[in-house]
Design a protein around this motif. Structure first.
Motif, mmCIF file in Angstrom:
data_model
loop_
_atom_site.group_PDB
_atom_site.id
_atom_site.type_symbol
_atom_site.label_atom_id
_atom_site.label_comp_id
_atom_site.label_asym_id
_atom_site.label_seq_id
_atom_site.Cartn_x
_atom_site.Cartn_y
_atom_site.Cartn_z
ATOM 1 N N ARG A 126 -8.263 1.156 14.588
ATOM 2 C CA ARG A 126 -7.276 0.491 13.967
ATOM 3 C C ARG A 126 -6.965 -0.997 14.429
ATOM 4 N NH1 ARG A 126 -3.741 -2.180 16.465
ATOM 5 N NH2 ARG A 126 -3.718 -0.676 18.069
ATOM 6 N N VAL A 142 -8.822 2.793 5.363
ATOM 7 C CA VAL A 142 -7.537 2.868 4.796
ATOM 8 C C VAL A 142 -6.804 1.382 5.438
ATOM 9 C CG1 VAL A 142 -5.501 4.106 4.451
ATOM 10 C CG2 VAL A 142 -7.625 5.321 4.639
ATOM 11 N N GLU A 143 -6.085 0.901 4.362
ATOM 12 C CA GLU A 143 -5.165 -0.038 4.817
ATOM 13 C C GLU A 143 -3.741 0.354 4.451
ATOM 14 O OE1 GLU A 143 -8.028 -4.147 4.383
ATOM 15 O OE2 GLU A 143 -6.549 -3.775 2.974
ATOM 16 N N HIS A 144 -2.965 -0.284 5.420
ATOM 17 C CA HIS A 144 -1.420 -0.099 5.386
ATOM 18 C C HIS A 144 -0.822 -1.507 5.448
ATOM 19 C CE1 HIS A 144 -2.075 3.925 6.689
ATOM 20 N NE2 HIS A 144 -2.978 3.598 7.717
ATOM 21 N N LEU A 161 2.991 -3.841 5.120
ATOM 22 C CA LEU A 161 4.094 -3.761 5.281
ATOM 23 C C LEU A 161 4.566 -5.331 4.975
ATOM 24 C CD1 LEU A 161 7.178 -2.412 5.780
ATOM 25 C CD2 LEU A 161 6.851 -3.346 8.204
ATOM 26 N N TYR A 203 6.490 -0.903 2.024
ATOM 27 C CA TYR A 203 4.985 -0.402 2.461
ATOM 28 C C TYR A 203 4.121 0.159 1.517
ATOM 29 C CZ TYR A 203 2.043 2.857 5.221
ATOM 30 O OH TYR A 203 1.094 3.610 5.604
ATOM 31 N N VAL A 204 2.977 -0.060 1.515
ATOM 32 C CA VAL A 204 1.975 0.710 0.746
ATOM 33 C C VAL A 204 0.617 1.089 1.693
ATOM 34 C CG1 VAL A 204 0.802 -1.456 -0.074
ATOM 35 C CG2 VAL A 204 0.836 0.718 -1.478
ATOM 36 N N THR A 205 0.222 2.109 1.275
ATOM 37 C CA THR A 205 -1.226 2.381 2.156
ATOM 38 C C THR A 205 -2.161 2.817 0.817
ATOM 39 O OG1 THR A 205 -2.315 3.856 3.826
ATOM 40 C CG2 THR A 205 -0.685 4.941 2.544
ATOM 41 N N TYR A 206 -3.518 2.605 1.070
ATOM 42 C CA TYR A 206 -4.523 2.696 -0.204
ATOM 43 C C TYR A 206 -6.026 2.709 0.657
ATOM 44 C CZ TYR A 206 -4.476 -2.474 0.674
ATOM 45 O OH TYR A 206 -4.587 -3.649 1.055
ATOM 46 N N LEU A 252 -0.608 -5.941 8.245
ATOM 47 C CA LEU A 252 -1.925 -5.297 7.375
ATOM 48 C C LEU A 252 -2.443 -4.663 8.707
ATOM 49 C CD1 LEU A 252 -4.257 -6.334 4.560
ATOM 50 C CD2 LEU A 252 -4.870 -5.291 7.113
ATOM 51 N N SER A 258 -5.789 -2.048 9.145
ATOM 52 C CA SER A 258 -7.209 -1.666 8.792
ATOM 53 C C SER A 258 -7.188 -0.375 9.569
ATOM 54 C CB SER A 258 -8.145 -2.518 8.776
ATOM 55 O OG SER A 258 -7.824 -3.439 7.804
ATOM 56 N N GLU A 259 -7.501 0.585 9.286
ATOM 57 C CA GLU A 259 -7.818 2.037 9.792
ATOM 58 C C GLU A 259 -9.123 2.304 9.405
ATOM 59 O OE1 GLU A 259 -5.894 6.220 8.991
ATOM 60 O OE2 GLU A 259 -4.474 4.673 9.749
#
Length: 189
Positions: free
Chosen positions: A113, A136-138, A140, A162-165, A184, A186-187
């Motif tokens: 992460r 996957v990105e998160h 806020l 918040y969004v994750t995609y 942001l 990044s996972e």
């Protein structure tokens, strides 16, 4: 590009060493890595020599070609307690949009992460090519307004949203108001 404060330049010596180690570990020549990343061999040679002013896109392309988390290029040794004040830290700017990403926290060993502060201004959207599979990105949003997410279906965010995609497909960050800021993460899988 308008800039908030005077962000420091990316740590070229660290980037150079990490790229060289990554390329050698992958058994790639300068020519092959440049080809895989879609950049000029001379650009890669300059970066490995600790010269130049790499854009965010160039560094992402190299990380994708080497299957390296982006944070490995920028992650300096950290004290046990770390504070990064607004408008400080190692920032990398986009060549095509008024967009700057500042690494705030890289993953410790065993974790996958990375955390960034994003500063963006209205104008050209920051469109990202797909990252490594499973990324996957998160996001806020902390100030302003932005369209964020998959390039074909971004979501409008307001402060506190918040969004994750999935970031292993084309995605976008488009500031809709001046002084738009976000966190942001990044996972990587």
């Amino acid at each position: 590009m308008a800039s908030a404060g005077n962000p420091s330049k990316p740590p070229l010596h660290s980037i150079a060493a990490t790229l060289r180690r990554g390329r050698q570990a992958a058994g790639l020549s300068l020519t092959e890595l440049a080809h895989r990343a879609g950049i000029a061999k001379s650009t890669l040679s300059q970066l490995e020599a600790g010269q130049g002013n790499p854009s965010l896109e160039t560094l992402w392309a190299l990380c994708t070609a080497l299957d390296l988390p982006f944070s490995r290029l920028l992650d300096p040794p950290r004290p046990r307690i770390q504070v990064i004040r607004a408008d400080q830290g190692q920032a990398v700017t986009s060549a095509w949009a008024d967009y700057r990403a500042t690494l705030l926290s890289a993953c410790p060993p065993g974790a996958r992460r990375d955390l960034y502060r994003v500063d963006a201004e209205p104008g050209t959207p920051r469109t990202s090519a797909p990252h490594t599979p499973g990324t996957v990105e998160h996001v806020l949003l902390t100030a302003g307004r932005a369209l964020v997410g998959p390039a074909d279906d971004p979501v409008e965010l307001n402060p506190g949203d918040y969004v994750t995609y999935p970031a292993d497909q084309p995605h976008v960050f488009e500031a809709r108001e001046p002084a738009t800021r976000a966190l942001l993460a990044s996972e990587y899988s």
